[in-house]
Structure formats: structure tokens, C-alpha cells
Design an enzyme around this catalytic site. Structure first.
Site: not given
Ligand code: ATR
Length: 289
Positions: A73, A19, A69, A134-137, A160-161
Site C-alpha cells: 500500500k 482475500s 493490499t 495498532g500502527a500498521g497499514g 501499539n506493541r
Molecule cells: P495491517 O495492514 O492489517 O494493519 P500490518 O501493517 O502488518 O497489517 O500491522 C499489523 C498490526 O498488528 C501492527 O500494529 C502490529 O504491531 P507491531 O507494529 O508491534 O508489529 C500488530 N500486531 C500483530 N501481532 C500482534 C501481537 N501479537 N500483539 C500485538 N500487536 C500485534
């Protein structure tokens, strides 16, 4: 003059080793002679989170503001006494302001911070075609603000993966906002990056140099902005490839900066001074040179 203990601010999450927030906030406190300190509060699990909040509520606890973080969250929603409307809609909190009566107010400055950075970059969202990874936080905050902003994009394609995570996220947000402009796609190719005005990477792909960018660089073009929320490294392979194709590029350092400025506004109850902002921005930028 009697000794005044410093006001305490900080960040909760796990892990917190990378951080930049303590560096940025403490530099500003020091430069402007504010009697406050910003600390790291690493909380290993939900039990530690629960105990931390029990303590936070106690009279005499010196903590007045917190950032939140990964991975808390969403979990901190259970501990707040009030939520600002955007945080409530997005379902995530990254900033807590705690009153002297120990009431905890939750905010989300990630989404508005992202918007402020886009404004600085002179990128107007109105009518634009957005492709998102992506679909994370982070995606949750950005997607929410893109759906709620007045000058809405024409469309947002989301990949998203883990497809189900993207679907669930949009389904959940749809209960609080109009997500009709969002389409979840099941392959990167279906993002149609070659037609997009902006690609936003919210995944962690690029944090480590060995991972290949998710998007084929052949699709980048000069009329687009490629935004990577990653700021360390300052230029991911995705941004390098986009730049080579003439696209405008940006990393996420500006988003980090603006979310912090907005958090400080909540903690102090006023818009913080430009002098303060300058120290924060310079500290961030020089830490990554
Ligand atoms: P943050 O809060 O930073 O968004 P997170 O909630 O852990 O962190 O989300 C990480 C994102 O990166 C997710 O969309 C994750 O995809 P999955 O939902 O399939 O896990 C994506 N991500 C991480 N590593 C990846 C990879 N090697 N290939 C594709 N997507 C990846």
C-alpha cells in the site's frame, strides 16, 4: 457480434489466499452481466512489483483497475502518475484506476470506507474519545481519516506493541495533517478504555483464536462501540467480550464492503448502482456465515 475481451480488474499483494475481493467483485460482474473479471495478482517481492508496473504501463494492457493490499500500500506510491489528496496525506494507496492511455491514478478508499461504515452504524465521531490498537497499514488509513474528518473526535489514544512504530506513524502524518488530537500511549492500560466512546482494533490479534485480546474485558462498558477491523472470524474474542459487557460491536466487513464500493466508483467514473452494491454486500455476508 464480435468478441469483446473482458476488462480486467484485480488485487495485488502477498499473500492473497484469504482475500474476499475476487468473490465479491466477480459475483457483482456476473449478476449484472458486466463483461469484466477480477483476478488475484500475487507479487512475491519488490522486483515482481516493479515488473508488474512496467507491464501495466504498456499500451494494450487490459487491466483497468486494481486494489492494493499488504505489503504494497505504501510502495505503490512510487508508481502512480497522480494521487488523490487523501491518499497523498495518508501516504497509502489501496485503489488504482488505469486509463486507456495507461496513466495510473492512486486512491485510498480504506479511510473513507471506514467512515461510511461508522455512518451506517450511526456512530458520530464529533467530540468522541477514541482508543486505537495498532500502527500498521490499516491504522494509518483510519488514523488519517479520523484526523481529517470535519466532525473531529475530541481525542485519540493510540497503542501499539512496537511503540516506535506508533510514534513514527504519528510523526509522519503530522507533516500532512493536524494530529494534535492524537496521543501515543505506552501501555494498553493508558488507553483508558473505560472512559472511551470507541475502541478500534486494527491489529491482527484475533485472527487466530488462540491469541488473547489485548484489552482487559473488564474495561468495556455499555456506552461504547467496539470496532474490530477483522471480519474473519466474524466475532473475535474481543468483540465477544465487549458484547458481553453490553457494548455495541462491529467487525470490519462493512469497511471492506464500503472501500470496495468506493473503488468501483473510481474505476467506473460514476456512483455504482444500488443493485450492484446489494450483490456485493450479500456475497460478502453469505461467504462468512
Ligand atoms: P495491517 O495492514 O492489517 O494493519 P500490518 O501493517 O502488518 O497489517 O500491522 C499489523 C498490526 O498488528 C501492527 O500494529 C502490529 O504491531 P507491531 O507494529 O508491534 O508489529 C500488530 N500486531 C500483530 N501481532 C500482534 C501481537 N501479537 N500483539 C500485538 N500487536 C500485534
Amino acid at each position: 457480434m464480435s468478441y469483446q475481451p473482458p476488462a480486467i480488474y484485480g488485487i495485488i499483494g502477498y499473500p492473497l489466499t484469504h482475500s474476499l475481493s475476487p468473490l465479491m467483485h466477480n459475483a457483482a460482474f456476473k449478476a449484472l452481466k458486466v463483461n469484466a473479471v477480477y483476478k488475484l495478482f500475487e507479487l512475491k517481492d519488490d522486483e515482481e512489483l516493479k515488473l508488474f508496473f512496467e507491464d501495466l504501463k504498456q499500451e494494450g494492457n487490459p487491466i483497468l483497475g486494481l486494489n492494493v493490499t499488504v505489503p504494497y500500500k505504501e510502495k505503490v506510491l512510487a508508481y502512480v502518475d497522480s494521487l488523490d489528496p487523501f491518499a497523498e496525506k495518508a501516504g497509502a494507496v489501496n485503489t488504482l484506476a488505469i486509463t486507456h492511455q495507461r496513466k495510473i491514478h492512486g486512491f485510498n478508499t480504506d479511510g473513507p470506507g471506514f467512515l461510511s461504515h461508522l455512518e451506517e452504524l450511526n456512530f458520530s465521531l464529533k467530540g468522541k474519545r477514541i482508543a486505537m490498537l495498532g500502527a500498521g497499514g490499516t491504522a494509518r488509513a483510519i488514523l488519517s481519516v479520523l484526523c481529517l474528518v470535519n466532525q473531529r473526535p475530541a481525542g485519540i489514544k493510540l497503542y501499539n506493541r512496537t511503540l516506535s512504530k506508533a510514534r513514527n506513524l504519528v510523526e509522519e502524518l503530522a507533516q500532512k495533517m493536524d494530529t494534535s488530537i492524537v496521543a501515543v500511549v505506552d501501555s494498553v492500560e493508558d488507553l483508558n478504555v473505560e472512559l472511551a466512546d470507541c475502541l478500534i482494533n486494527t491489529t491482527s490479534v484475533g485472527l487466530k483464536a488462540e491469541a488473547k485480546p489485548l484489552v482487559d474485558p473488564g474495561h468495556f462498558h455499555a456506552d461504547m462501540l467496539v470496532y474490530d477491523v477483522i471480519y474473519n472470524p466474524a466475532q473475535t474474542d474481543l468483540l465477544k467480550a465487549a458484547k458481553a459487557k453490553g457494548a455495541k460491536t462491529s467487525n470490519g466487513l462493512g469497511m471492506l464492503y464500503y472501500q470496495a464500493v468506493l473503488a468501483l466508483n473510481h474505476w467506473s467514473g460514476v456512483d455504482i448502482d444500488d443493485k450492484y452494491k446489494k450483490v456485493m454486500r450479500q456475497t460478502l455476508e453469505s461467504s462468512l456465515k
